[in-house]
Design a protein around this motif. Structure first.
Motif, PDB file in Angstrom:
ATOM      1  N   GLY A  18       1.354   1.334  -0.271  1.00  0.00           N
ATOM      2  CA  GLY A  18       0.172   0.217  -0.349  1.00  0.00           C
ATOM      3  C   GLY A  18      -0.403  -0.470   0.319  1.00  0.00           C
ATOM      4  O   GLY A  18       0.574  -1.789   0.981  1.00  0.00           O
ATOM      5  N   PHE A  19      -1.581  -0.791   0.397  1.00  0.00           N
ATOM      6  CA  PHE A  19      -1.859  -1.634   1.430  1.00  0.00           C
ATOM      7  C   PHE A  19      -2.853  -2.741   0.222  1.00  0.00           C
ATOM      8  O   PHE A  19      -3.761  -3.241   0.621  1.00  0.00           O
ATOM      9  N   GLY A  20      -1.979  -3.307  -0.683  1.00  0.00           N
ATOM     10  CA  GLY A  20      -2.255  -3.624  -1.551  1.00  0.00           C
ATOM     11  C   GLY A  20      -1.873  -5.723  -0.958  1.00  0.00           C
ATOM     12  O   GLY A  20      -1.872  -5.622   0.472  1.00  0.00           O
ATOM     13  N   SER A  21      -2.726  -6.261  -2.256  1.00  0.00           N
ATOM     14  CA  SER A  21      -1.870  -8.002  -1.675  1.00  0.00           C
ATOM     15  C   SER A  21      -1.113  -9.104  -0.926  1.00  0.00           C
ATOM     16  O   SER A  21       0.109  -7.836  -1.723  1.00  0.00           O
ATOM     17  N   THR A  22      -0.666  -9.434  -0.872  1.00  0.00           N
ATOM     18  CA  THR A  22       0.693  -9.638  -0.070  1.00  0.00           C
ATOM     19  C   THR A  22       1.513 -10.352  -1.550  1.00  0.00           C
ATOM     20  O   THR A  22       1.985 -10.872  -1.161  1.00  0.00           O
ATOM     21  N   GLY A  23       0.294 -10.020  -2.538  1.00  0.00           N
ATOM     22  CA  GLY A  23       1.021 -11.586  -3.519  1.00  0.00           C
ATOM     23  C   GLY A  23       0.572 -10.710  -4.902  1.00  0.00           C
ATOM     24  O   GLY A  23      -0.510 -10.081  -5.204  1.00  0.00           O
ATOM     25  N   PRO A  24       1.349 -10.703  -5.644  1.00  0.00           N
ATOM     26  CA  PRO A  24       0.635 -10.947  -7.321  1.00  0.00           C
ATOM     27  C   PRO A  24      -0.808 -10.970  -7.893  1.00  0.00           C
ATOM     28  O   PRO A  24      -1.282  -9.973  -8.873  1.00  0.00           O
ATOM     29  N   LEU A  25      -1.533 -11.873  -6.755  1.00  0.00           N
ATOM     30  CA  LEU A  25      -2.892 -12.473  -7.638  1.00  0.00           C
ATOM     31  C   LEU A  25      -3.811 -11.607  -6.456  1.00  0.00           C
ATOM     32  O   LEU A  25      -3.614 -11.248  -4.997  1.00  0.00           O
TER      33      LEU A  25
ATOM     34  N   SER B 268       0.365  -4.380  -6.086  1.00  0.00           N
ATOM     35  CA  SER B 268      -0.199  -5.836  -6.213  1.00  0.00           C
ATOM     36  C   SER B 268      -1.731  -5.524  -6.107  1.00  0.00           C
ATOM     37  O   SER B 268      -1.808  -4.276  -5.924  1.00  0.00           O
ATOM     38  N   PHE B 269      -2.385  -6.465  -6.277  1.00  0.00           N
ATOM     39  CA  PHE B 269      -3.961  -5.829  -5.995  1.00  0.00           C
ATOM     40  C   PHE B 269      -4.129  -5.231  -5.167  1.00  0.00           C
ATOM     41  O   PHE B 269      -4.420  -5.632  -3.811  1.00  0.00           O
ATOM     42  N   GLY B 270      -5.189  -4.294  -5.020  1.00  0.00           N
ATOM     43  CA  GLY B 270      -5.462  -2.940  -4.543  1.00  0.00           C
ATOM     44  C   GLY B 270      -4.267  -1.694  -4.038  1.00  0.00           C
ATOM     45  O   GLY B 270      -4.521  -0.755  -2.947  1.00  0.00           O
ATOM     46  N   ASP B 271      -2.969  -1.813  -4.615  1.00  0.00           N
ATOM     47  CA  ASP B 271      -1.993  -0.617  -4.500  1.00  0.00           C
ATOM     48  C   ASP B 271      -2.746   0.432  -5.323  1.00  0.00           C
ATOM     49  O   ASP B 271      -2.433   1.277  -5.421  1.00  0.00           O
TER      50      ASP B 271
END
Length: 220
Positions: free
Chosen positions: A122-129, A167-170
């Motif tokens: 995925g291209f989600g965020s680089t952290g959990p928030l 993460s968010f965005g995945d």
């Protein structure tokens, strides 16, 4: 393999995967039915110096590398022609106006057995928030399937990531068993995230959606 990301949506962007030259699969909660709300960016397979480990903090090192990113230049940006929500489950298809710039992935015909170790991307965020910056390179890792369960008229895979999490965005990102697409990521239980970053999650079954997918490709 072809991975796609999109933005200009209300809320967090999502990930997705090309399943046919003119079709992208993703999670149904990833946006509205208006195709003009989407901008697609395609990241293709490409060699990247050092792989992705330096930018993918949740990655499993053995699986990192050889995937494209939003910085490789292998990107085609445009809006899809139409958006279709599946009749069951948190799943949808985007129909592309023009062919995607790389071959589609292979879809599985059956769900993997419980206990199978799967790969997620995925291209989600680089952290959990949600406020953490969006990844510019594809993040990848492993998850173990606990069981398949019926939900909302379809099937979902309950799984738990290994040594890292979504993460968010995945949401909408592909989940593979070997070289076959078995699902798209639906949701994670961030409240139960472990100290090592792993977390329980579930995905929408591709085998459960194959009949609808095939009909849409043939008739829309």
């Amino acid at each position: 393999m072809q991975i796609t990301t999109f933005h200009n949506l209300p809320g967090t962007p999502c990930s997705g995967v090309v399943i046919h030259p003119h079709w992208v699969a993703t999670a149904g909660h990833c946006g509205p039915a208006d195709p003009n709300a989407y901008t697609l960016g395609f990241g293709n397979r490409a060699p990247l110096p050092g792989g992705l480990a330096e930018t993918a903090i949740f990655a499993t090192p053995g699986l990192v590398g050889a995937f494209g990113s939003l910085d490789t230049g292998l990107i085609g940006r445009h809006t899809p022609a139409a958006v279709y929500h599946a009749p069951a489950g948190d799943f949808m298809l985007l129909k592309l106006r023009h062919p995607a710039p790389a071959p589609a992935v292979l879809r599985a015909g059956a769900d993997p057995a419980p206990g199978s170790v799967l790969q997620f991307h995925g291209f989600g965020s680089t952290g959990p928030l949600a406020h953490h910056p969006r990844a510019t390179e594809l993040r990848t890792g492993q998850t173990r399937l606990d069981r398949m369960v019926p939900r909302d008229g379809t099937w979902v895979g309950q799984n738990h990531t290994l040594g890292g999490g979504f993460s968010f965005g995945d949401s909408g990102g592909p989940i593979f068993h070997g070289d076959r697409l078995v699902g798209v990521h639906d949701r994670s239980d961030h409240g139960r995230r472990q100290p090592d970053g792993s977390s329980p999650a579930h995905y929408q079954s591709i085998p459960a959606q194959n009949g609808w997918i095939d009909w849409m490709i043939a008739n829309r």
